[in-house]
Write a protein that holds these residues in place. Structure first.
Motif, PDB file in Angstrom:
ATOM      1  N   THR A  98       4.796  -3.837  -2.611  1.00 22.74           N
ATOM      2  CA  THR A  98       4.458  -3.492  -4.007  1.00 22.74           C
ATOM      3  C   THR A  98       5.565  -2.637  -4.610  1.00 22.74           C
ATOM      4  O   THR A  98       6.039  -1.688  -3.982  1.00 22.74           O
ATOM      5  CB  THR A  98       3.131  -2.719  -4.078  1.00 22.74           C
ATOM      6  N   TYR A 122       1.918  -5.376   5.645  1.00 21.39           N
ATOM      7  CA  TYR A 122       2.656  -5.139   4.378  1.00 21.39           C
ATOM      8  C   TYR A 122       3.657  -4.011   4.591  1.00 21.39           C
ATOM      9  O   TYR A 122       3.604  -3.298   5.590  1.00 21.39           O
ATOM     10  CB  TYR A 122       1.689  -4.825   3.234  1.00 21.39           C
ATOM     11  N   ASP A 170       5.357  -0.565   2.885  1.00 18.95           N
ATOM     12  CA  ASP A 170       5.026   0.479   1.903  1.00 18.95           C
ATOM     13  C   ASP A 170       6.300   1.282   1.613  1.00 18.95           C
ATOM     14  O   ASP A 170       6.788   2.005   2.477  1.00 18.95           O
ATOM     15  CB  ASP A 170       3.933   1.371   2.508  1.00 18.95           C
ATOM     16  N   SER A 182       8.413   4.119  -0.605  1.00 17.18           N
ATOM     17  CA  SER A 182       8.207   5.243  -1.526  1.00 17.18           C
ATOM     18  C   SER A 182       9.450   6.117  -1.517  1.00 17.18           C
ATOM     19  O   SER A 182      10.180   6.169  -0.523  1.00 17.18           O
ATOM     20  CB  SER A 182       6.975   6.032  -1.083  1.00 17.18           C
ATOM     21  N   THR A 219      -3.868  -1.234   9.090  1.00 10.09           N
ATOM     22  CA  THR A 219      -4.444  -1.353   7.744  1.00 10.09           C
ATOM     23  C   THR A 219      -5.967  -1.284   7.810  1.00 10.09           C
ATOM     24  O   THR A 219      -6.611  -0.537   7.070  1.00 10.09           O
ATOM     25  CB  THR A 219      -3.995  -2.684   7.108  1.00 10.09           C
ATOM     26  N   TYR A 277       1.156   1.941  -5.990  1.00  7.84           N
ATOM     27  CA  TYR A 277       2.327   1.293  -5.386  1.00  7.84           C
ATOM     28  C   TYR A 277       2.639   1.739  -3.962  1.00  7.84           C
ATOM     29  O   TYR A 277       3.378   1.073  -3.264  1.00  7.84           O
ATOM     30  CB  TYR A 277       3.557   1.498  -6.286  1.00  7.84           C
ATOM     31  N   CYS A 278       2.130   2.901  -3.531  1.00  6.51           N
ATOM     32  CA  CYS A 278       2.465   3.311  -2.177  1.00  6.51           C
ATOM     33  C   CYS A 278       1.441   4.314  -1.657  1.00  6.51           C
ATOM     34  O   CYS A 278       0.652   4.873  -2.423  1.00  6.51           O
ATOM     35  CB  CYS A 278       3.855   3.941  -2.129  1.00  6.51           C
ATOM     36  N   PHE A 303      -2.117   3.335  -2.958  1.00  6.46           N
ATOM     37  CA  PHE A 303      -2.157   1.867  -2.789  1.00  6.46           C
ATOM     38  C   PHE A 303      -3.390   1.461  -1.974  1.00  6.46           C
ATOM     39  O   PHE A 303      -4.103   0.518  -2.315  1.00  6.46           O
ATOM     40  CB  PHE A 303      -0.872   1.401  -2.099  1.00  6.46           C
ATOM     41  N   MET A 313      -0.568   7.507   6.169  1.00  6.01           N
ATOM     42  CA  MET A 313      -0.929   7.623   4.744  1.00  6.01           C
ATOM     43  C   MET A 313      -2.038   8.648   4.506  1.00  6.01           C
ATOM     44  O   MET A 313      -2.124   9.229   3.443  1.00  6.01           O
ATOM     45  CB  MET A 313      -1.474   6.297   4.187  1.00  6.01           C
TER      46      MET A 313
END
Length: 1572
Positions: free
Chosen positions: A1072, A1152, A1154, A1156, A1173, A1199-1200, A1204, A1319
Motif C-alpha cells: 500500500t 504483504y 508494509d 513506512s 497477519t 497505509y502502514c 493499515f 505493528m
C-alpha cells in the motif's frame, strides 16, 4: 570618570589645556570639524587619523617637549585621541550626544586590547531580508580595523620612555605608601590628568596569553568530527549494530530532491550553513580559558559546578578601617527652627527677593517667583486643599495624607508652590513623573507606589492636565497599575484666598514625614523613601555649611527639581538660605546644550548644579560661543561625580572652559543616594581643605573588591576622582557588600554606610527592607558594633583614601557578580563605547545588566543600532565589543543585542530605563534586530560530561538484581493458546470467502466524506466480488504470476481494501502506497516512486484520476515518468466468471509488504507472512473484544503499521463494522470524527496524534456549539491513539479535559505502541486496569536510569503507560550494549516476541545481517532460547499494584523514546521531545520546535507564529531554557515560519528531513543565530 591606559601614556593622548590653547584657532576648529565627521560616520577612522596627524604635525614637538626622534611615534599616539574639548555640535538632536562615558584614553586601551586578538572569523547570523530594518547595506563604509592593529611595539616603546616611575622593579610597598603615590595632584588640573602614576612596562605576557587563548586550530575537511546523530547512509549506530541497508532516505516535503548531496562523512557539500557552523566550531575549538576545577558526582543529583575561588586572587591586606566623622554641624543662631519657618520669615521680611526663575524652551525667562509670592500662593493652596475639597461633606484630605505631585520638568514654579503648599497643609507630597502614555517604562511600578502610599489626589498644572491621555468621559484615564486618582489643577483660578483669620500652623521640625521621594531599584520595583522634617532641615543645614551658601546667592540648577540633588539644592536648601535659583529645563538643554553656561554668565551665578552629561553636551556645542565667562562660579557641583567615569567629562570640560574663566578648583564632585542623601562633597576652595585626589586602580583587583595599583595588565585600569569629604555631622564607614556588615579593611572596596540626622528614614510601607537598609549596625572583625547609632546603607561602593577623601567606584544597582567576581555595569558600558567606530550604535543608549541563568549571573549588553548601520558592520562591531570586554574585564558577555533606534525604554528625563529593558529582554519583548549570544565562553559551571563506566557484565547484572530482590523485567499478554477462537483461519482470503458465504449482506465497511454522509459501503459479498474482479484483471490484463509485487496507490476508501484482497486472491503481494498530493507533486511523488522501486513492484493498481496524475507533465518535472512499471486502473472492471483463489503452500509465505518512513527519515519495508497477519488480527480481536455486532470508528491513515491493519484486515477477520473516517477530510470539517463517533454510538475508536491535535486546537473553543448539535461522547469506552512514540501525555490530557463537557470519560483516552518489527505490542483494549502514569527524574533519565519522583517535583517528567500488552506478546527489557536482561524499573531497549512479529526487512539487497539482528536476536544471559525482535525503543517495565483480567499483578510498559532519535551530548542521552517541550514553553509565539545535532552542536529549530520582529527575541530565551532545564548549550537557533517542521501522517516530527533541509539551506529561515 575612569580611564584605562595601555601604557600609562597619558601625556601623549590628551592635550593639556595649555597645549590646546597654544594651537591656532583655525586648527582647533578644523580638529573639531574632523571629530564631528568621525562621530557622524562621514569619514573612516583611518581617514580621520591621517587628516588629524597632518594638522597636528607642525605643533607636536613644541607642545610636548619631546625630542624629534620620537615624533613619528607621537603622531601615532596623538592620532588616536582627539582633544575632547574640540567636539562641537551643529544642530544635532540628542541622539549622538550623551558621551559622558567617553575617555579617549580608554579607547586607546580598548584598541590595544583588540589588537591582540587576531581577526577571528565568526559566523554571521543569517537573516531573511524582510526582517532587516536597515536601509542600505552598500551605502556604509565597511568598518576599518586598522586603528586596532597599529604597531604594538611603537606603542610600548613610547610608553617606556615617557613614564618611568620609581616603582618599576621594586617590591610593592605598604598600603598607605602606595595610596599616597597613587592619589596625588589635583583631579582637575591638567598636569594630574597627564601624569597620574601608571607604571610603565611591557604587555608582552598579556599579549601572548591573549593570542594563545584566541588561537584556534583549523579543521581539515576530511577530519570533520563524526556526526553524532548519524546520517544513516554512512554511520553505524554504536548502540544498535544496524547496518544501514534498508534505509533509503526519503525526500521530505518542501525540499528539492536532487540537491541533497553528501560527502563521505555525511556533510552536505553545497551548504552555506555548514561552512558557517564550521567557522563556529573553529571558534569553539580551544576553550577560551583553562576550565575551572570541576567535580561531578555520578549519582542522581547532578551538581552544577561550583566555582572554586582562585587561590592567587588578590586579598585585602590593610588594617581594619575606622569610621570617619565629618566636621561638626555648626550652630548658627539665626537659622529658623524648621524649613517652613524660613519660608514664612523670607516671605514676610523679604517679599521682593527673587526665589526662582523659570525659562522657556528658547531660554528666555518666563516668570520669576519671589519669596513673597511663594509664601502667599503656598498658603492659598494649603487652605484650598484642607477646606475646599470634600466628598459627602467630609474633607477629602486630612493632615498626614499623601498627595501626588505631577508636574512637568518645564514648570518649576508650580511645583515649588505645590510642594510648600502641601507642607503648610501638613500633607505629605509624593513627587512623581508625568505619565505621558499608558505604556511608560516603569509607570506601573509608580502606580504601585501611589497605591501603597494610599494616594487619592494628584496635583498638576492646567497645561499638564490637558496633555494627559483622557477616557471617553473626558476624565484622565486610570494608568495601568495605578489607583483611582482625583486630579486637581493648582493654577490661580482653582485656588481660594484664605480668610484673614486663617494661618497655617508652623511648628518646629517634629518627627513627622515631610515628603516621600521615589526610587527605582535594580529589579525595577519602585520604593518610596520617607524623609522626616528634622532630616530635611538637617540636610539643608549640612549642605549650606558644606557648600558655604550665603543669602541672595544665585544658583543655576540643571537637574530634575522633583527628586535627588535637584530637589535638595534647588527647592529646599535654596529657601532656607534665601537664594535665587535659575531652573534650566531638560527640554531647553536638548535644544541648546549651552543654555546653562549662558545663564551662569548672564546671571553671574555663583553655583551651578549639573551632571557630567550636561558638561559633556556643552562641550559639543561650545565652539559657537565666543563671549561667555564662567569666572563668577565658585562651585560647579557635579552631582554624579560618584560615577567613576565622570572624571573625563570634568577634565575635558576644564580643558575647554579654563580659557573662559573657569578655575580648576571650582569643580566639586559629590556622592549621594536616595537613601543616604548627600554623603560627601568636595568643598569649595575657600574652605581650606586638602587638595583633590585621583586614584588609578587595577580593574582586576576591583573585581575582587580589593584596591590595587595596576602593575601588570596595563589595559585594565580605572582612574577615579575623589568626591571630597564626608558631610558635616555625619559618621561614615565602609562595610562588606554581602552577609554580615563587617567593617572593610583600608584596601578593600565596600558599601558606604552613613549615620547622620540627614538621611532618609524608611521605605514607605516596607518595614523589612527598611530594617536592612536604614538600621544597619556595622560590626568590627571582633563582632562588636562600631557605634550605638544605626547606619543607612547608601548603595554606593567605594573606599576612604588618604586625607580622609571619599572615593566611589560604582553603585550597588550596577553591580554584577559573575563567577564570584564583581563587575560594574558602567565600566562595561565604557568599554563598549570605546570600541571604534561608533557609527553603528548611539552613544548613551547602551544598557548593561545581568540575568541569572544556571545558578550564576550572566552579562547582557543591549544597544540601539543606527538606522543606516550595515548588517555586516554592526556584526563586526558586536564581535569586537565582546573581545574588548573579555580582554579588559576578563569576563564573557552572555548576550549582546542591538535594537532598532528609539525602541529602548527611556527614563523620564533622558537615559535608558535599565530595569524595564531587562524585563523586556526576559519576557521576549525587546524585538532586537541583531543578537550575538556567547554561552560557550561564559557558561563555565556546567556539570562535567558524564564518563561511561566500564559495563557490568550481564551475569553480574542478573545476580545484582536477584540480591537486591528485583525481578527481571519481563512481561507477557494473555496466552493465546488457551483462548478458544472459532475462526482459526490462517489466511485472510479464506476468512473473506467464508464471511461472503455465511453472512453475505453483513455490512463490513462504511466510509464517510467531509459532510459526514456515507460516501461508500461494502458488505461481505460486495467486497468478495470486487476482490475477484481485481484478481482477474491482475491475471488476465496484467499477466502477473503468484509472488509478484503490486503497488496499490489509492486514496483511503473501499477501493484500497478490495484491491488488497484482490491481490491475495491472485497470489500477488500487495504494497500500500499513499497517493501523491496533486498540489505538491514535487515532494510527494518521489516518495511514491521510491517505494514502487524499492518494493520491486511490477504493477501499479490505481484510479483513473491518479493514473493521469502519475503520467502528467507536472509529474515529469519531479520524476522519470517513463520508468513507471505497468499501471492498471480499477475503476470499471468487467464482471468475472468464478475465480480459482490462490492457496499459498505454507502460512509462512509472504502476505504483504508494509512500507513506512521512520522519524529518522528512513524508508523501511517489513515483510508480513500470512501466519503473522492472522495472528495480529486475532490478538487485536481478543484485546478489544471485537464481534460482528460491534461498530468501531477509525480515523487513521490506512497505509502502514497498525493503521493499515485496523483499516483493511481487522474487520474482515472479526466481522465487526468499521466506520472509516479519512483524516484528510478533517481539513475541511474538524468535527467529522467526533460527530461520527457520537452518531453511531461507537464504543471503541482509534485515531492518530495529528487527528487529536486538530480536534484539540480546532474545537477547543467550540464545545458549546458541538453540544447544541447533540454531539455526545459518553458512549466511548476506549479511544486509542495509534503511535510509534512515547505517549504525548499533555495532548491526551488536554483532549480529555476539553471534551469532558461532551460526556467523554477521562479514563477513555489511552495510547498504543507498535514499531517496525511488531505493528502492535501494546493496545489498551476494553478490559484490564486503567493506564497508569509515573513521574521520572529527567536528570537521571539522561544517565539512562529510572528514578521515580513525586508529581510536581522539579525536573520531573510525566510518563504514561503505552497500553496493555497484547495477547500472545512477550516483552523483555535488555541492555542495549551487553544484551543482557535488566531488572524491574530499569531503562533498556524493549524486545518483543510474538506470533505477529514481522518476519524481516524487505530490502533492496536482502541483507541477512540486518535481518538477523533485528528480528532474530537472543539474550546473552538468562533465557537464551527465546527468539526476540529488537524494537529500537528505550523503555522499562514496572510491576504495579493493579491486577489484570487473569488476577495477576499488572506489568506496565513505559516507552521513553526511539533509540535512533536520542542525542548523545556531553556523555548523556537526551530525548529530543524533552528539549522541545522546554523550548515551546519559553515564549508564547513558539508554536512548534524540533532539535537535532550536527557535529556535536545542538541545533534548535522553532516555528514562530507572531510577527517576524519577534524572531530575535527567541534566541536568548531558547538558549536560557535549554541551559536551565537540560544543562546544554545551544549551538544554533533557527527561527522559521509555521509549518516548516515536517510532520508525517502519524503526527511525528521528521527531524532528519528537517536536518537535511537545514544543511542544504532549504528552510528559508527568518533568522539563524550561531551561538559563540
Amino acid at each position: 570618570m575612569a580611564e584605562r591606559n595601555s601604557t600609562g601614556l597619558l601625556m601623549m593622548l590628551e592635550p593639556s589645556p595649555a597645549m590646546a590653547m597654544s594651537l591656532p584657532v583655525e586648527v582647533r576648529e578644523k580638529l573639531a570639524e574632523l571629530e564631528l565627521e568621525l562621530s557622524e560616520g562621514d569619514i573612516t577612522q583611518k581617514g580621520y587619523e591621517k587628516k588629524r596627524a597632518k594638522l597636528l604635525a607642525p605643533y607636536i614637538p613644541q607642545i610636548q617637549g619631546v625630542e624629534p626622534s620620537l615624533q613619528k611615534e607621537n603622531r601615532i599616539q596623538m592620532s588616536q585621541a582627539a582633544p575632547p574639548g574640540s567636539k562641537h555640535n551643529k544642530s544635532r538632536a540628542t541622539n549622538t550626544r550623551d558621551e559622558r562615558f567617553r575617555s579617549d584614553l580608554h579607547t586607546e586601551a580598548v584598541h590595544a586590547a583588540l589588537a591582540k586578538y587576531k581577526e577571528r572569523k565568526m559566523p554571521m547570523p543569517s537573516k531573511r531580508r524582510s526582517v532587516l530594518v536597515q536601509s542600505s547595506v552598500e551605502a556604509c563604509t565597511p568598518p576599518d580595523t586598522s586603528s586596532a592593529s597599529e604597531d604594538e611595539g611603537s606603542l610600548r616603546r613610547a610608553g617606556r620612555m615617557v613614564s618611568s616611575t620609581p616603582y618599576q622593579n621594586h617590591p610593592a610597598p605598604n598600603i598607605e605608601h602606595w595610596f599616597n603615590r597613587v592619589i596625588q595632584g589635583s583631579s582637575t588640573s591638567s598636569s594630574a590628568s597627564s601624569t597620574s602614576s601608571h607604571p610603565g612596562g611591557t604587555v608582552h605576557a598579556a599579549a601572548a596569553v591573549l593570542a594563545d587563548l584566541m588561537a584556534y586550530t583549523q579543521i581539515d575537511n576530511h577530519s570533520a568530527p563524526p556526526d553524532v546523530t548519524g546520517l544513516l547512509e554512512h554511520s553505524l549506530h554504536a548502540d544498535r549494530d544496524r547496518p544501514p541497508v534498508a534505509s533509503v532516505k526519503v525526500v521530505p516535503r518542501g525540499y528539492n530532491h536532487s540537491s541533497i548531496m553528501e560527502t563521505a562523512d555525511g556533510v552536505p557539500v553545497n551548504s552555506r550553513v555548514s561552512s558557517k557552523i564550521q567557522q563556529l566550531l573553529n571558534t569553539l575549538k580551544r576553550p577560551k580559558r583553562p576550565s575551572l576545577r570541576e567535580f561531578f558526582i555520578d549519582d542522581f543529583e547532578e551538581l552544577v559546578d561550583v566555582q572554586q575561588p582562585d587561590p592567587n586572587q588578590p586579598k585585602a591586606e590593610g588594617n581594619q578601617m575606622s569610621p570617619l566623622a565629618g566636621e561638626p554641624l555648626g550652630v548658627v543662631t539665626n537659622w529658623a527652627p524648621s524649613l517652613l519657618a524660613s519660608l514664612q520669615r523670607w516671605g514676610i521680611t523679604q517679599p521682593r527677593s527673587p526665589c526662582l526663575t523659570a525659562l522657556d524652551n528658547a531660554g528666555k525667562p518666563v516668570y520669576t517667583l519671589t519669596y513673597g509670592k511663594l509664601w502667599t500662593r503656598s498658603q492659598k493652596l494649603a487652605f484650598t486643599l484642607l477646606n475646599k475639597l470634600s466628598t459627602r461633606n467630609e474633607p477629602l484630605l486630612l493632615p498626614g495624607d499623601r498627595v501626588a505631585l505631577v508636574f512637568p520638568n518645564s514648570d518649576p514654579v508650580m511645583f515649588m508652590v505645590a510642594f510648600y503648599g502641601c507642607l503648610l497643609a501638613e500633607l505629605i507630597p509624593v513627587p512623581i513623573e508625568v505619565p505621558l502614555t499608558r505604556k511608560d517604562a516603569g509607570s506601573q511600578q509608580i502606580g504601585f507606589l501611589l497605591g501603597s502610599c494610599g494616594v487619592t489626589l494628584a496635583l498638576t498644572t492646567d497645561a499638564c492636565q490637558k496633555g494627559l491621555p483622557k477616557a471617553q468621559t473626558g476624565e484622565v484615564v486610570t494608568f495601568k497599575g495605578w489607583p483611582r486618582l482625583l486630579w486637581f489643577v493648582t493654577d490661580g483660578k482653582h485656588v481660594v484666598k484664605p480668610p484673614k483669620d486663617w494661618h497655617p500652623t508652623i511648628r518646629e521640625a517634629n518627627n513627622e514625614i515631610a515628603y516621600i521621594e521615589y526610587k527605582t531599584s535594580k529589579e525595577g520595583s519602585t520604593m518610596g523613601i520617607t524623609v522626616s522634617h528634622p532630616a530635611m532641615l538637617a540636610h539643608c543645614h549640612a549642605l549650606t555649611q558644606a557648600c558655604g551658601y550665603t543669602e541672595a546667592e544665585t544658583i543655576c540648577n540643571v537637574l530634575d527639581f522633583k527628586r535627588d540633588a535637584g530637589l535638595w539644592h534647588g527647592v529646599l536648601t535654596s529657601v532656607m538660605t534665601r537664594m535665587h535659583v535659575i531652573s534650566i529645563p531638560y527640554s531647553l538643554m536638548k535644544v541648546n546644550p549651552l543654555s546653562w553656561i549662558q545663564k551662569v554668565h548672564t546671571y553671574k551665578a555663583r553655583v551651578a548644579v549639573v551632571k557630567s552629561r550636561d558638561m559633556h553636551w556643552s562641550l559639543l556645542a561650545q565652539r559657537d560661543q565666543r563671549d561667555i565667562s564662567l569666572s563668577s562660579l565658585r562651585m560647579l557641583i557635579v552631582t554624579d561625580g560618584a560615577n567613576p567615569w565622570s572624571i573625563s567629562s570634568c577634565d575635558a570640560f576644564l580643558n575647554v572652559f579654563q580659557a573662559r574663566g573657569l578655575r580648576p578648583e571650582v569643580i566639586c564632585p559629590c556622592a549621594s543616594s536616595a537613601e543616604g542623601m548627600t554623603v560627601a562633597i568636595r568643598r569649595p576652595p575657600e574652605s581650606g581643605v586638602p587638595p583633590p585626589g585621583k586614584a588609578v586602580l587595577s580593574m582586576s583587583g576591583l573585581s575582587h573588591s580589593v584596591i590595587r595599583v595596576d602593575t601588570e595588565e596595563k589595559l585594565s585600569v580605572l582612574t577615579v576622582q575623589d568626591v571630597g569629604q564626608v558631610m558635616p555631622g555625619a559618621l561614615v564607614c565602609v562595610v562588606r557588600v554581602e552577609g554580615t556588615p563587617y567593617l572593610c579593611q583600608t584596601d578593600e572596596v565596600g558599601e558606604i554606610c552613613v549615620s547622620s540626622g540627614s538621611t532618609g528614614v524608611a521605605y514607605y510601607g516596607l518595614p523589612g527592607m527598611t530594617k536592612n537598609t536604614f538600621q544597619t549596625i556595622p560590626v568590627r572583625a571582633s563582632g562588636g558594633p562600631i557605634s550605638g547609632r544605626p547606619f543607612t546603607r547608601t548603595s554606593l561602593l567605594g573606599f576612604v583614601g588618604p586625607d580622609n577623601l571619599v572615593f566611589i567606584v560604582g553603585r550597588m544597582d550596577g553591580l554584577m557578580t559573575v563567577c564570584g567576581r564583581r563587575h560594574n555595569a558602567d565600566d562595561v558600558v565604557a568599554t563598549a563605547l570605546a570600541v571604534e567606530p561608533m557609527k553603528f550604535v548611539y552613544r548613551g543608549r547602551i544598557a548593561v545588566f545581568s540575568v541569572s541563568v544556571l545558578h550564576d549571573e550572566r552579562i547582557v549588553v543591549v544597544a540601539e543600532q543606527r538606522p543606516d548601520a550595515s548588517e555586516e558592520g554592526s556584526f563586526q562591531w558586536m564581535s569586537r565589543v565582546l573581545q574588548a570586554i573579555d580582554s579588559i574585564h576578563q569576563v564573557g558577555v552572555y548576550c549582546l543585542a542591538l535594537v532598532p533606534a528609539n525602541t529602548m525604554p527611556k527614563a523620564p528625563l533622558g537615559g535608558i530605563h535599565i530595569s524595564e529593558t531587562k524585563q523586556r529582554f526576559l519576557e521576549g519583548a525587546l524585538h532586537p534586530c541583531n543578537v550575538l549570544m556567547c554561552p560557550h565562553s561564559c557558561v563555565t559551571n556546567l556539570p562535567k560530561p558524564r564518563q561511561k563506566q566500564p559495563e557490568v557484565g550481564p551475569a553480574s547484572m542478573i545476580v545484582g538484581n536477584l540480591v537486591a530482590g528485583k525481578r527481571i523485567a519481563q512481561a507477557c499478554g494473555r496466552d493465546v493458546a488457551q483462548l478458544e477462537d472459532n475462526d482459526q483461519f490462517l489466511y485472510m482470503q479464506d476468512v473473506l470467502q467464508w464471511r461472503a458465504q455465511a453472512t453475505p449482506d453483513h455490512p463490513l465497511f462504511l466510509v464517510l466524506n467531509a459532510k459526514g454522509t456515507v460516501s461508500s459501503t461494502a458488505s461481505c459479498l460486495q467486497l468478495q466480488k470486487r476482490a475477484e474482479r481485481v484478481a482477474m484483471a491482475l491475471i488476465e490484463k496484467g499477466r502477473l504470476n503468484p509472488g509478484d509485487h503490486v503497488a496499490l496507490v489509492y486514496p483511503p476508501g473501499i477501493d484500497l481494501i478490495a484491491t488488497f484482497y484482490g491481490c491475495l486472491y491472485a497470489g500477488c503481494v500487495p504494497v500500500t502506497v499513499r497517493p501523491p498530493h496533486p498540489q505538491n507533486l514535487a515532494t510527494t511523488l518521489p516518495t511514491v516512486k521510491m517505494i514502487v522501486e524499492v518494493s520491486k513492484s511490477v504493477c501499479i493498481l490505481t484510479t483513473q484520476a491518479i493514473m493521469k496524475l502519475l503520467k502528467s507533465k507536472e509529474a515529469a518535472a519531479a520524476v522519470d515518468v517513463k520508468s513507471w512499471p505497468m499501471v492498471l486502473d480499477t475503476d470499471d472492471l468487467p464482471r468475472t466468471k468464478r475465480l480459482q483463489i490462490y492457496k499459498p503452500p505454507t502460512p509462512e509465505m509472504l502476505a504483504y509488504l508494509d512500507f513506512s518512513v521512520s522519524t529518522m527519515g528512513i524508508l523501511a519495508g517489513v515483510k508480513m507472512s500470512h501466519a503473522a497477519t492472522s495472528a495480529l488480527c486475532r490478538s487485536i480481536k481478543l484485546q478489544c473484544e471485537l464481534y460482528p455486532s460491534r461498530q468501531i470508528a477509525i480515523c487513521l491513515d490506512p497505509y502502514c503499521g497498525l493503521g493499515f491493519a485496523l483499516w483493511c484486515l481487522s474487520s474482515v477477520y472479526s466481522g465487526h463494522q468499521s466506520i472509516l473516517v479519512p483524516p484528510l477530510e478533517l481539513d475541511s470539517n474538524v468535527s467529522l470524527w467526533l460527530s461520527a463517533v457520537s452518531q453511531y454510538k461507537v464504543r471503541i475508536t482509534f485515531c492518530s496524534y495529528s487527528v487529536m491535535e486538530m480536534c484539540t486546537k480546532g474545537l477547543g473553543t467550540q464545545t458549546e456549539t458541538l453540544r447544541l448539535r447533540n454531539i455526545n461522547l459518553s458512549c466511548v469506552r476506549t479511544c486509542m491513539v495509534v503511535a510509534e512514540e512515547r505517549p504525548r501525555i499533555t495532548l491526551t490530557q488536554s483532549f480529555s479535559k476539553i471534551f469532558k463537557d461532551l460526556g467523554l470519560s477521562p479514563r477513555a483516552v489511552s495510547t498504543t505502541f507498535g514499531c517496525r518489527v511488531n505493528m502492535a505490542v501494546c493496545l489498551q483494549g476494553t478490559s484490564g486496569p486503567d493506564p497508569t502514569t509515573v513521574y521520572l527524574d529527567m536528570r537521571a533519565l539522561r544517565h539512562e536510569r529510572v528514578r521515580m519522583v513525586e508529581r510536581g517535583s522539579p525536573h520531573s517528567l510525566s510518563l504514561m503507560e503505552s497500553g496493555k500488552i497484547l495477547p500472545g506478546v512477550k516483552v523483555v527489557i535488555a541492555n542495549t550494549e551487553t544484551k543482557g536482561p535488566l531488572g524491574d524499573s530499569h531503562l533498556g531497549e524493549v524486545w518483543v516476541s510474538s506470533p505477529h512479529n514481522a518476519t524481516g526487512y524487505y530490502t533492496v539487497y536482502g541483507e541477512d545481517a540486518l535481518h538477523a539482528d533485528h528480528f532474530n536476536t537472543k539474550l546473552s544471559f538468562g533465557d537464551t532460547q527465546t527468539v526476540w525482535a529488537r524494537t529500537g525503543y528505550l523503555g522499562f517495565l514496572r510491576r504495579t499494584e493493579l491486577t489484570d483480567a487473569s488476577g495477576e499483578r499488572h506489568d506496565a510498559l513505559y516507552v521513553v523514546g526511539s533509540l535512533d532519535e536520542t542525542l548523545e551530548l556531553r556523555g548523556m542521552r537526551y530525548h529530543p521531545i524533552d528539549i522541545e517541550t522546554s523550548v515551546i514553553r519559553s515564549h508564547k509565539s513558539i508554536t512548534e520546535c524540533a532539535v537535532f545535532t550536527w557535529t556535536n552542536l545542538l541545533v534548535v529549530v522553532v516555528e514562530l507564529s507572531g510577527s517576524e520582529q519577534e524572531a530575535l527575541d527567541l534566541v536568548p530565551l531558547v538558549t536560557n531554557v535549554v541551559l536551565e532545564d537540560h544543562y546544554l548549550i545551544v549551538g544554533v537557533v533557527v527561527v522559521v515560519d509555521p509549518g516548516v517542521i515536517p510532520i508525517n501522517s502519524r503526527g511525528e516530527k521528521q527531524r532528519m528531513h528537517l536536518r537535511d533541509g537545514f544543511l542544504a539551506d532549504q528552510l528559508d529561515p527568518i533568522y539563524v543565530a550561531y551561538n559563540m
